[in-house]
Design an enzyme around this catalytic site. Structure first.
Site, PDB file in Angstrom:
ATOM      1  N   CYS A  81       0.830  -1.217   0.000  1.00 31.22           N
ATOM      2  CA  CYS A  81       0.000   0.000   0.000  1.00 31.22           C
ATOM      3  C   CYS A  81       0.855   1.254   0.000  1.00 31.22           C
ATOM      4  O   CYS A  81       0.349   2.360  -0.185  1.00 31.22           O
ATOM      5  CB  CYS A  81      -0.892   0.020   1.244  1.00 31.22           C
ATOM      6  SG  CYS A  81       0.045   0.299   2.768  1.00 31.22           S
ATOM      7  N   CYS A 125      -1.884  -4.091   6.833  1.00 33.84           N
ATOM      8  CA  CYS A 125      -0.853  -4.598   7.745  1.00 33.84           C
ATOM      9  C   CYS A 125      -0.636  -3.734   8.982  1.00 33.84           C
ATOM     10  O   CYS A 125      -0.502  -4.256  10.075  1.00 33.84           O
ATOM     11  CB  CYS A 125       0.490  -4.688   7.027  1.00 33.84           C
ATOM     12  SG  CYS A 125       0.504  -5.642   5.531  1.00 33.84           S
ATOM     13  N   VAL A 159     -18.196  11.966 -19.952  1.00 39.09           N
ATOM     14  CA  VAL A 159     -17.359  11.467 -18.846  1.00 39.09           C
ATOM     15  C   VAL A 159     -16.518  12.591 -18.241  1.00 39.09           C
ATOM     16  O   VAL A 159     -15.770  13.264 -18.937  1.00 39.09           O
ATOM     17  CB  VAL A 159     -16.468  10.306 -19.326  1.00 39.09           C
ATOM     18  CG1 VAL A 159     -15.386  10.008 -18.326  1.00 39.09           C
ATOM     19  CG2 VAL A 159     -17.316   9.070 -19.538  1.00 39.09           C
ATOM     20  N   GLU A 214       0.460 -13.426  15.222  1.00 33.81           N
ATOM     21  CA  GLU A 214      -0.978 -13.694  15.222  1.00 33.81           C
ATOM     22  C   GLU A 214      -1.728 -13.213  16.454  1.00 33.81           C
ATOM     23  O   GLU A 214      -2.903 -12.855  16.371  1.00 33.81           O
ATOM     24  CB  GLU A 214      -1.193 -15.210  15.146  1.00 33.81           C
ATOM     25  CG  GLU A 214      -0.601 -15.859  13.931  1.00 33.81           C
ATOM     26  CD  GLU A 214      -0.689 -17.353  14.051  1.00 33.81           C
ATOM     27  OE1 GLU A 214      -1.500 -17.960  13.363  1.00 33.81           O
ATOM     28  OE2 GLU A 214       0.069 -17.922  14.874  1.00 33.81           O
TER      29      GLU A 214
END
Ligand SMILES: Cc1cc2nc3c(=O)[nH]c(=O)nc-3n(C[C@H](O)[C@H](O)[C@H](O)COP(=O)(O)OP(=O)(O)OC[C@H]3O[C@@H](n4cnc5c(N)ncnc54)[C@H](O)[C@@H]3O)c2cc1C
Ligand code: FES
Ligand code: FES
EC number: 1.2.3.1
Length: 1302
Positions: A97, A131, A245, A1234
């Site tokens: 990202c 994340c 458009v 985790e």
């Protein structure tokens, strides 16, 4: 250029600028953000704005400058301060990202070199990260703000950090925060004079070039860009069906996702008349071509300058413009495009419709005006534009004295999410008498168009603004704005409730203003009602982090324990980090796409490939028949197939694979494959249906401890309950991607793939191609997020892709689109937990009998995980509690859904939630606080788990105590109770959850690792190990290990990625143990290869397999040592909910974690907070919707909401316990990948607490029965009140619902 091409593929494929990423293709994720700059020769100004490259037609960019992440800085030249800071502040994990984030901030800084925090969070609202949890990204950006480091809301000179939430001190005495995880002093300064200038040639072109209509054409399509209004009108006359458009944010997604095709497009972005801003005596006239961001700026300015009574409508519009989409879309989308699109969930149209707005239209035939009313919005032919007309501008009148306008909306997520219901409401009294002269109410999200409650409004005209009027209005509106039980989008009762809840809010808002205007005439609002008025706002985020100090004896050059930046951090930020689909094309490369089943359980009657095969560029279409004897593979006892043979078992089942010269050709051909199905019975989607049909995967597992039945006989109370938990989509930002390259010699095959398990891919490809494993090499440089989702399904896709590559002797690429990925790959298992608890008056639970059912989906392609999951769920269900008599049984349900997979936490987030829900109920029955019952039942220091593994839970107690103290739990509990007593419509809730997370993969084979280390004669070191870098920073930690062991600077050590060529037979990267196991292997390997003497004496290379972790479990006896160690922690969260809308805000979270001795506190904190936010999403807003036919509705970021910047807790405090010894682990560290997910349920239980407070006040007793995720719908419907009682309810079975809870 081809007018069908969007900027994103043009950048990535044609220009090979792969820094800009594909995440969704529909404007919803921000991974493709670029900066667009345009020069206006009339105003002589340059406008820079962020935009989603995936929705920008390349033709629309003529004369514009596009800046991508590569353009602002690189490691070869100089990195930009934004890139540097996001990397050094640890704002990148998988990094996928990051380029999008960088470009959003960069564009902000181009416009505002010293932005405010509001501008900053606004700029990042359209960028998703799966994340990090956003905190480090915001921290990085704050360094550009004038004042950074705190919330910046210095009310009375006290900021949030001084004051604490609710005015309480932050930490107990003796607590302290650590220094920042980065050194601000070393950052490059931001110097706006050093930025790229707008290309002078484009300026000259804009100034000098004769302006004329531009036409771009291809075989299929023509794109016209006229330069004058006259030309525009002529074009529209000639091509009346052609869309006009502007931003392409409405037309673009229709073309991409709904297959709409326009042979002609008219692009009027150069027509000045469409950008007019006219301040007339009766209101504003705004050009249809203005972007929504420009409209927002204009309105904000007008609101500042004009008296409040004139700007009621503008303020209401501004409220919605703040949350509508993300900054990129707001800058691309036009006002005209928004209005003309008439989306049923449009935020602005319901407001404009109540505001007496008019539309100025023009065609060759002349101008005319039409009202923007219900008829226009429902596209009535006589109230609509004619095909040859253009919308030029919109008149938005000023409001008058005694006129009030309000805007309301509720969405699944506060920002960048389409509203579930929105509304515009306007009342005009004319004078002080409080008699309604005009009333207009309209709603979005209810039907196929914006709906106006016209008749209802008519009927209350002439009445006084009082509670009787409100009551009548609510009943009338409910009658008029009716919604069938089967309405698309579901949530029908919630929507009905919102319709009148908004009306109530409007009533209160207006009453309050009337009171202010004439306090004698109008009664005061009851104090407790005032809480209905304020919306929940995201206050500015602030955080404190407390981590471990380095011991005084540690060598200053030793990097272990330091917050070292992610090894690829800077490359993530510059776009130089290469992901699978960033690899350049191989000569003659083909693209593979799948055709998937549209039925959930059916027989394939026929497959007709003829039309698809005749399409241009198509090379082959493969079915199960082509794969013949290699189409199946065996896991344990079950045989699975890659492509469906004669039957399909879920929607999304792979049926055939289309191979073509390009992605576009493959996708076009895939649509022409014709499959005839015959539906089969039974169709099993839900866990309940699976139980009814006895549809389970075998065998069942059971765990028993003590004597449950006897214990039930002696307890004071017994309760029974159940909780349902929905699934979760992995939503890794990089979708499943791979490139398979036949080497042309000795049948060798190279597989470049985004996976967590290269060895498995190697094996499955080798067996499909009937080759020995030594011919297939699998390479993974990095993975753009995985979370458990890139293992088995990746193998299936790789097997088919490799088969195709082998068959044709050409390289084949396969990259799933976001929607395909979500459809095909499954996610976290939905769960149903049933419990029976026997407990004493003081809250001690003596007996617990549990049944866990998970929805495993259609196939056993995850058989190993399904069975492990069940075991894991059972082995982890005790969480932090000692239940002396326990029985737990688990079943995996076989259903007609895509097979669910491993997902971060591996059954723990589900099993733990069931246990905690039971504890909640026990506490309620005993009249005790849940925290008290949690404490009473918690493991004591030296104890034994139900499977008889010894544990020392000292650190669990320490985490709990420290979290209590750090969060000022007791004081805040009192403050929350006081708040709840004083506020009827808003409630707060506080909850604290302990954590005991077992680490280990449950088998000895899985607890091993290998590393290969080369030391070269120049002293540089190359390390390879079996772990995959998927954002967790494992490679960074490995280099820290090598640096410590070899006593050499980290810069001497290099790591190229993971490959089966260098490290054979490596285990899957998952289960929190990647750094643990591979770190031990690296440590052992470097010590074997290098014996430290005075000078470097390298011995060459060494590859050593490390013993790693032992584990065993005897299921017959129900005992063993399945885990290596436990991670302990605790989290306390406080939320506020809006009982009228179901909205919630996480006000504050405190987390304390026992991480052993951290190897890298920056990476470890990153894992904790990232997992926490992912867990928060799981338990609150992430909701998968399936139709009653088993079709997944939620296939992209538009429909499926993961947490965004607005969801960060307003305050986040994280503290790591002081270092503790763990003899077996790498430098006494613990794996943290985790465990944090489960702590997200502290938010679930805080909401639960708030809802309970609301229900108690309303006199509602009995168990709450709230399921996960706790969405706005569930919160609102649980806060029962007169409005929930007023709505009509449908008899179950009398309608076909839009979705079924699976
Ligand atoms: C990711 C994403 C998130 C979104 N979130 C929200 C949200 O939260 N709330 C919300 O309300 N909306 C949301 N939207 C919808 C968005 O507001 C609309 O797509 C947008 O306003 C359309 O404007 P546009 O300029 O891009 O239209 P375009 O796609 O360019 O055109 C749309 C239609 O308008 C017609 N048109 C445009 N201009 C004219 C004109 N001058 N004269 C005649 N016809 C014209 C075109 O012919 C076409 O049919 C979202 C969209 C996306 C992609
Ligand atoms: S890829 Fe463009 S916004 Fe997601
Ligand atoms: S770092 Fe943001 S998605 Fe991975």
């Amino acid at each position: 250029v081809d007018p069908e091409t969007m900027l994103l593929p043009y950048l990535r494929k044609k220009l090979r600028l792969t820094g800009t990423k594909y995440g969704c293709g529909g404007g919803g994720c921000g991974a493709c953000t670029v900066m667009i700059s345009r020069y206006n020769p009339i105003t002589k100004r340059i406008r820079h704005h962020p935009a989603n490259a995936c929705l920008i037609p390349i033709c629309s960019l003529y004369g514009a400058a596009v800046t991508t992440v590569e353009g602002i800085g690189s490691t070869h030249t100089r990195i930009h301060p934004v890139q540097e800071r996001i990397a050094k502040c640890h704002g990148t994990q998988c990094g996928f990202c990051t380029p999008g984030m960088v470009m959003s901030i960069y564009t902000l800084l181009r416009n505002h070199p010293e932005p405010t925090l509001d501008q900053l969070t606004d700029a990042l609202g359209g960028n998703l990260c799966r994340c990090t949890g956003y905190r480090p990204i915001i921290d990085a950006c704050k360094t550009f703000c004038k004042t950074s480091g705190c919330c910046q809301s210095k009310e009375n000179g006290i900021c949030c950090l001084d004051q604490g939430i609710n005015g309480l001190p932050e930490f107990e005495e003796g607590s302290e925060t650590s220094p920042k995880l980065f050194t601000e002093e070393e950052f490059l300064p931001l110097d706006p004079t050093q930025e790229l200038i707008f290309p002078p040639e484009l300026m000259i072109m804009a100034e000098k070039q004769p302006q004329r209509t531009r036409v771009f054409g291809s075989e299929r399509m023509a794109w016209f860009s006229p330069v004058t209004l006259k030309e525009l009108l002529e074009l529209k006359f000639k091509y009346p069906q052609a869309p006009v458009v502007m931003g392409n944010t409405s037309v673009g997604p229709e073309v991409k996702f709904k297959g709409v095709f326009h042979p002609v497009i008219i692009s009027p972005d150069r027509i000045e008349e469409l950008s007019v801003i006219i301040h007339a005596s009766n209101g504003l006239t705004l050009g249809a071509g203005l972007s929504l961001a420009q409209v927002r700026d204009i309105l904000a300015d007008v609101v500042q300058k004009l008296p409040e009574e004139k700007t009621q409508m503008y303020q209401a519009l501004l409220k919605h413009l703040r949350t509508l989409a993300g900054s990129q879309i707001r800058n691309m989308a036009s006002l005209g495009g928004h209005i003309i699109s008439r989306h049923p969930d449009s935020d602005l149209n319901p407001l404009l419709a109540v505001g007496n707005c008019t539309l100025n239209l023009l065609s060759k035939e002349g101008k005319r005006q039409i009202p923007l009313n219900e008829q226009f919005l429902s596209k009535c032919p006589n109230a609509d534009l004619k095909p040859q007309e253009i919308l030029i501008s919109v008149n938005i009148p000023y409001s008058r004295k005694w006129e009030f306008v309000s805007a309301f909306r509720q969405a699944q997520r506060q920002e960048n999410a389409l509203a579930i219901v929105n509304s515009g409401m306007r009342v005009f009294f004319g004078e002080e008498d409080g008699i309604i002269r005009e009333l207009s109410i309209s709603y979005g999200g209810i039907g196929p168009t914006t709906i106006c409650a016209k008749n209802s409004c008519q009927k209350v005209i002439g009445r006084h603004w009082n509670e009787e009027m409100l009551d009548t209005a609510c009943r009338l509106v409910l009658d008029e704005v009716s919604l069938p039980g089967s309405a698309p989008g579901g949530k029908v009762e919630f929507k009905r409730t919102l319709i009148i809840s908004f009306l109530f809010k409007f009533y209160l808002e207006v009453s309050q203003i009337l009171k202010k205007m004439n306090s004698v005439h109008y009664p005061s609002l009851a104090d407790k009602y005032a809480s209905a008025l304020e919306d929940l706002h995201s206050r500015h985020q602030c955080s404190t982090l407390k981590y471990q100090k380095i011991g005084p004896k540690q060598h200053p050059e030793d990097p272990v324990g330091h917050p070292i930046m992610h090894l690829s951090g800077v490359k993530h930020a510059t776009g130089e980090a290469i992901y699978c689909d960033d690899m350049p094309p191989v000569d003659q490369e083909l693209f593979l796409t799948f055709v998937t089943s549209s039925r959930a359980h059916a027989k394939i009657v026929s497959i007709d490939l003829s039309e698809a095969l005749s399409m241009p560029g198509v090379v082959d279409i493969m079915t199960a028949e082509h794969l013949s004897d290699v189409n199946s593979f065996c896991f344990f006892t079950e045989t699975e197939t890659f492509l469906a043979t004669d039957k399909v078992f879920c929607v999304g089942h792979l049926v055939c694979a289309v191979l073509a010269d390009s992605e576009v050709q493959a996708k076009r051909a895939a649509k022409r494959v014709k499959i005839v199905y015959q539906d089969l019975e039974p169709l099993i989607l839900t866990i309940e249906e699976a139980i009814q049909h006895n549809s389970f995967f075998k065998p069942e597992r059971k765990l028993e401890y003590g004597n449950v039945d006897e214990a039930f006989k002696v307890v004071d109370h017994i309760l029974e309950g159940e909780i349902h938990m929905g699934g979760q989509e992995h939503f890794y930002m990089e979708t499943q991607s791979m490139l398979v390259v036949p080497k042309g010699e000795d049948q060798e095959m190279d597989v470049y793939v985004s996976t967590q398990f290269p060895k498995y891919i190697q094996d499955i490809v080798a067996s499909t191609l009937k080759l020995p494993a030594n011919k297939v090499m699998c390479h993974v440089r990095r993975v753009g997020g995985a979370f458990g989702g890139k293992v088995f399904k990746t193998g299936t896709i790789a097997a088919v892709t490799a088969f195709a590559a082998n068959k044709h002797g050409r390289a084949v690429r396969c990259v799933l689109e976001r929607g395909e990925d979500m459809l095909i790959t499954g996610g976290r298992h939905p769960y149903l937990g049933k419990y029976k608890a026997g407990f004493m008056n003081d809250g001690r639970i003596l007996a617990l009998d549990m049944e866990h059912y998970n929805n495993a989906g259609a196939s056993l392609d995850e058989s190993i995980f399904v069975s492990v999951l069940r075991k894991m769920g059972l082995l982890k269900m005790d969480n932090a509690y000692k239940f002396p008599n326990l029985r737990c049984r688990g079943w995996a349900c076989r259903t007609n859904l895509p097979s669910n997979m491993a997902f971060r936490g591996f059954g723990f987030p589900q099993a733990g939630l069931i246990t905690e829900s039971c504890i909640m109920e026990v506490a309620a029955k005993c009249g005790l606080s849940p925290e008290k019952v949690r404490m009473i039942n918690m493991y004591k220091e030296i104890d034994q788990t139900p499977y008889k593994q010894e544990i020392n839970a000292k650190n669990l107690a320490q985490c709990w105590r420290e979290c209590m103290a750090m969060s000022s739990y007791s004081q805040r509990k009192v403050v929350v109770e006081k708040f709840n007593a004083e506020n009827y419509w808003k409630k707060k809730g506080l909850a604290m959850i302990p954590l005991k997370f077992p680490v280990g993969l449950g088998s000895r084979a899985a607890g091993q690792a290998t590393a290969l280390v080369h030391i070269y004669l120049d002293g540089s070191v190359l390390v390879t190990h079996g772990g995959i870098e998927m954002g967790q920073g494992v490679h960074t930690k490995m280099i820290q290990v090598v640096s410590r062991e070899l006593r050499m600077p980290m810069s001497n050590v290099h790591l190229r990625g993971t490959s089966t060529e260098t490290v054979p037979n490596a285990n899957v990267s998952g289960g929190s143990v990647v750094a643990d196991l591979n770190g031990l292997a690296v440590k052992v390997t470097v010590t074997a290869v290098y014996i430290p003497v005075v000078c470097i004496t390298p011995h060459g290379s060494s590859s050593v397999s490390s013993r790693g972790y032992e584990s065993d479990m005897n299921w017959e006896k129900g005992e063993g040592h399945p885990f290596e160690y436990f991670v302990y922690g605790a989290a306390c969260s406080e939320v506020e909910i809006d009982c009228l809308t179901g909205d919630h805000k996480n006000i504050r979270t405190d987390i304390v974690m026992d991480v052993g001795r951290s190897i890298n506190p920056a990476l470890d904190i990153g894992q904790i907070e990232g997992a926490f936010i992912q867990g928060m999403g799981l338990y609150t807003i992430e909701e998968l919707n399936y139709s009653p036919q088993g079709v997944l509705h939620t296939r992209g970021p538009d429909q499926y909401k993961i947490p965004a910047v607005c969801d960060m807790p307003t305050q986040l405090h994280i503290s790591l316990l002081p270092p503790s010894q763990n003899s077996n682990t790498l430098y006494s560290s613990k794996g943290l990948g985790e465990s944090g997910v489960f702590l997200g349920c502290s938010v679930f239980f805080a909401i639960h607490d708030a809802v309970s407070a609301a229900r108690q006040e309303r006199g509602l007793r009995g168990p709450l029965g709230l399921n996960s995720p706790l969405t706005p719908e569930k919160i609102r419907m649980a806060c029962e009140d007169k409005f929930t009682k007023m709505i009509p309810r449908d008899e179950p079975g009398s309608y076909v619902p839009w979705n079924v809870p699976i």
